[in-house]
Structure formats: C-alpha cells, structure tokens
Scaffold this motif. Sequence first.
Motif, short mmCIF file in Angstrom:
data_model
loop_
_atom_site.label_atom_id
_atom_site.label_comp_id
_atom_site.label_asym_id
_atom_site.label_seq_id
_atom_site.Cartn_x
_atom_site.Cartn_y
_atom_site.Cartn_z
N LYS A 72 0.81 -1.22 0.00
CA LYS A 72 0.00 0.00 0.00
C LYS A 72 0.85 1.27 0.00
CE LYS A 72 -2.15 -0.73 3.84
NZ LYS A 72 -1.56 -1.99 4.33
N THR A 97 -1.89 6.82 6.90
CA THR A 97 -2.60 6.86 8.19
C THR A 97 -1.95 5.95 9.23
OG1 THR A 97 -4.21 5.16 7.51
CG2 THR A 97 -4.81 7.46 7.11
N GLY A 98 -1.32 4.86 8.76
CA GLY A 98 -0.63 3.97 9.70
C GLY A 98 0.49 4.69 10.43
N TYR A 127 -0.76 6.27 13.64
CA TYR A 127 -0.89 5.35 14.77
C TYR A 127 0.50 4.93 15.28
CZ TYR A 127 -5.78 5.26 13.56
OH TYR A 127 -7.07 5.64 13.29
N ARG A 128 1.45 4.82 14.36
CA ARG A 128 2.82 4.49 14.77
C ARG A 128 3.42 5.64 15.58
NH1 ARG A 128 5.68 0.36 12.13
NH2 ARG A 128 4.34 -0.87 10.76
N VAL A 153 1.86 -1.44 17.92
CA VAL A 153 0.93 -0.50 17.28
C VAL A 153 -0.51 -1.03 17.15
CG1 VAL A 153 1.57 -1.15 14.90
CG2 VAL A 153 0.64 1.11 15.33
N SER A 154 -0.68 -2.33 16.95
CA SER A 154 -2.06 -2.85 16.78
C SER A 154 -2.91 -2.55 18.00
CB SER A 154 -2.04 -4.36 16.52
OG SER A 154 -1.69 -4.63 15.20
N SER A 166 -3.72 1.17 18.28
CA SER A 166 -4.64 1.63 17.23
C SER A 166 -6.05 1.05 17.40
CB SER A 166 -4.10 1.31 15.83
OG SER A 166 -4.05 -0.09 15.64
N ARG A 195 -8.78 6.27 17.80
CA ARG A 195 -9.24 6.23 16.41
C ARG A 195 -10.06 7.47 16.07
NH1 ARG A 195 -7.51 1.84 14.20
NH2 ARG A 195 -8.30 2.67 12.25
N ARG A 209 -0.78 -9.71 13.22
CA ARG A 209 -1.31 -8.35 13.01
C ARG A 209 -2.59 -8.36 12.18
NH1 ARG A 209 1.46 -3.40 11.21
NH2 ARG A 209 3.04 -4.52 10.04
O1 DC Z 1 0.25 0.30 7.62
P1 DC Z 1 1.10 0.18 8.89
O2 DC Z 1 1.74 -1.17 9.07
O3 DC Z 1 2.09 1.28 9.03
O4 DC Z 1 0.05 0.37 10.09
C1 DC Z 1 0.45 0.23 11.42
C2 DC Z 1 -0.71 -0.26 12.27
O5 DC Z 1 -1.67 0.79 12.41
C3 DC Z 1 -1.46 -1.48 11.75
O6 DC Z 1 -1.07 -2.66 12.44
C4 DC Z 1 -2.91 -1.19 12.00
C5 DC Z 1 -2.97 0.28 12.35
N1 DC Z 1 -3.73 1.07 11.39
C6 DC Z 1 -5.07 1.24 11.63
O7 DC Z 1 -5.59 0.67 12.59
N2 DC Z 1 -5.82 2.03 10.82
C7 DC Z 1 -5.27 2.65 9.77
N3 DC Z 1 -6.04 3.43 9.00
C8 DC Z 1 -3.89 2.48 9.49
C9 DC Z 1 -3.16 1.67 10.31
#
Ligand code: DC
Length: 234
Positions: free
Chosen positions: A26, A44-45, A48-49, A108-109, A112, A118, A189
């Motif tokens: 992605k 967007t991830g 949360y990170r 992170v999970s 988030s 959220r 995850r």
């Molecule tokens: O895409 P990523 O691996 O960087 O995302 C990190 C974490 O953030 C992933 O495990 C789930 C969460 N996430 C989320 O809950 N909602 C989003 N829109 C993007 C990521």
Amino acid sequence: MNSENISDSQPKGIIIAIDGPAGAGKSTTAKIVAARLGYQYLDTGAMYRALTFYSLTNNIPASETEKLTQIASDMIIEFETTEELNKVYLNSQDITSEIRTPEVTRAVSEISAIKGVRRAMVAKQRKIGKAGSIVAEGRDTTTIVFPDAELKIYLDASVEQRAERRLLDMSKQGVNTTLKEQKDDLIRRDNFDSHREHSPLTKSPDAMIVDTTRLTIEEQVDEIISKVNSVIKK
Ligand code: DC
C-alpha cells in the motif's frame, strides 16, 4: 511541510482511498500514485505508529486509554513527502525511522484499537483530506475515514509474498529477522486488525480488489492509475 495547509486556489482532485493488510504494498504504491498525479500522500498507519512511539518512549501502556486519547488529539503530526521519502514529524521532531522499529510494529495494533484514539486520528485525517487531491492508505480509509472517496481500492497479496517483501525491507534497514518471524508477525497483526471491535480492516463492498501477489510495483501503480483515469473521465 504542514500537510493540513493546502491552497484553496488549486483545482480540487479526487480522494483515492487504499486499504489492505500489512505488506500488501500500500505505502509504496500510494506514494508513487500520489507523486504521478501531483496529489498528497496520506499514510494513516504512520499516525498510529507516531502515537505508539510516544507511548513507548513515555512509558504509557495501552490500558491508559483516556490519556492516550487526549495525547492523540493534542499531538501535531506532519508529513513531508516526495516519491523517495515520507518524513514524519511529531510535534516538530523527525520520527521517520523511530516509527518503523520492530518494537513500534509489535505494539501498534493494540494502541490503534483504542476507540478514542481512532476518533482523534480520523478527525485529523479528514481535515487533511478536506482539500481533495489525496491518496490515503491504511485499514479503514475506504470504510470510515473517507466513505465517499471517489476511488476505493483493497490491495491484497498472499501472506507468503507479503512476508518475503517485509523480509527484504527489514534487511535493507539492517534488521536481522527470518521469513518465519515475518510471516508469524503478519498473521498476528492481520488477525488483530481484522477482528478488533472498532473500525476493523474489512473489504468495503464498493472497493476494487487488486491482488498484488504476482504484480510488480510498476504494474500495481499502472493498474491504479488506469482506474483513476476511468473515474475522472466519468
Ligand atoms: O500500515 P502500517 O503497518 O504502518 O500500520 C500500522 C498499524 O496501524 C497497523 O497494524 C494497523 C494500524 N492502522 C489502523 O488501525 N488504521 C489505519 N487506517 C492504518 C493503520
């Protein structure tokens, strides 16, 4: 640098929302698509990170949901993006590499999944998307953040292929890991992100599914650009 300031005088382009499991390609795809179209890329991830990095450095456990919700709503997250890099700043501090460590990825999970977190992040993401001309990617961009996006894509790939891509990424970063570790982490995850109570990862019924298992990045990008062109022509 501030992604929340886009000039109103620019013609407003569409919103492209891309969701999918970890390692489906992605971020690489969205970044190149955004650069080709002259659009803004929204990871967007990374938001949360950023909060997860903050919680780990300040010893705030995921159980402190109210505190983390307040921090999420107060924090200033900014992006500086080109086709090659996506710099992330938290309260003006460059945390680009800090948010990609295995420690942040592991934690992170859970962070988030917090409802208030959220809500705060979605408000920030919608504010950024207000100007249009954006390629957003994550887990809930097609369902919750931008339900009216003109183009919705669900990017998928087999878990084996995703684990191989992650292994390659990690070795480029100098992180020592194995294919099995990466596969186990992705399965854990995926399972967590798809089964959480609030905004789980789901395929939006109006999203186009692109399976990237046998596609190169170039092919993925071309497929999405052709979908963008068909949406714009309508
Ligand atoms: O895409 P990523 O691996 O960087 O995302 C990190 C974490 O953030 C992933 O495990 C789930 C969460 N996430 C989320 O809950 N909602 C989003 N829109 C993007 C990521």
